[in-house]
Design a protein around this motif. Structure first.
Motif, mmCIF file in Angstrom:
data_model
loop_
_atom_site.group_PDB
_atom_site.id
_atom_site.type_symbol
_atom_site.label_atom_id
_atom_site.label_comp_id
_atom_site.label_asym_id
_atom_site.label_seq_id
_atom_site.Cartn_x
_atom_site.Cartn_y
_atom_site.Cartn_z
ATOM 1 N N VAL A 38 0.757 -1.246 0.009
ATOM 2 C CA VAL A 38 0.046 0.030 0.070
ATOM 3 C C VAL A 38 1.064 1.284 0.044
ATOM 4 N N LEU A 39 1.840 1.207 0.961
ATOM 5 C CA LEU A 39 2.739 2.388 0.822
ATOM 6 C C LEU A 39 3.534 2.507 -0.368
ATOM 7 N N ASN A 40 4.082 1.625 -0.813
ATOM 8 C CA ASN A 40 4.809 1.497 -2.375
ATOM 9 C C ASN A 40 3.845 2.039 -3.291
ATOM 10 N N ASN A 41 2.796 1.671 -3.507
ATOM 11 C CA ASN A 41 1.733 2.098 -4.348
ATOM 12 C C ASN A 41 1.149 3.471 -4.183
ATOM 13 N N THR A 42 0.772 3.757 -3.072
ATOM 14 C CA THR A 42 0.404 5.065 -2.876
ATOM 15 C C THR A 42 1.186 6.122 -1.955
ATOM 16 N N GLY A 43 2.140 5.807 -1.412
ATOM 17 C CA GLY A 43 2.846 6.871 -0.860
ATOM 18 C C GLY A 43 2.337 7.720 0.204
ATOM 19 N N ASP A 44 1.084 7.258 0.719
ATOM 20 C CA ASP A 44 0.232 8.010 1.333
ATOM 21 C C ASP A 44 0.172 7.126 2.895
#
Length: 82
Positions: A38-44
């Motif tokens: 999730v963090l890799n894809n969104t950065g959020d």
């Protein structure tokens, strides 16, 4: 969003582990790699933090958020909307 420029994979892994220790007070489980994705894809970072504080495990242990906190819109993960 991540504001400080590119963050390496090890920093993301450490961030996720610290959320498990900080919010759930336990070691990571099988969803650890999902949160890294999730963090890799969104950065959020907010998406992951929202997932932790709105989890059944967190709310069972620490209770529901106050009325002011409950009025903050909840971020939905793509997997939740399916």
């Amino acid at each position: 969003m991540l504001d400080s420029g590119p963050i390496n994979f090890h920093t993301i892994m450490a961030f996720v582990v610290m959320r498990y220790f900080g919010y759930l007070r336990r070691d990571p489980d099988v969803l650890y790699t999902r949160w890294i994705g999730v963090l890799n894809n969104t950065g959020d970072l907010r998406v992951m933090v929202d997932g932790f504080i709105n989890s059944v495990e967190y709310r069972t242990r620490f209770g529901r958020p106050s009325a002011a906190e409950a009025s903050i819109p909840r971020v939905k993960l793509v997997a939740e909307s399916a």
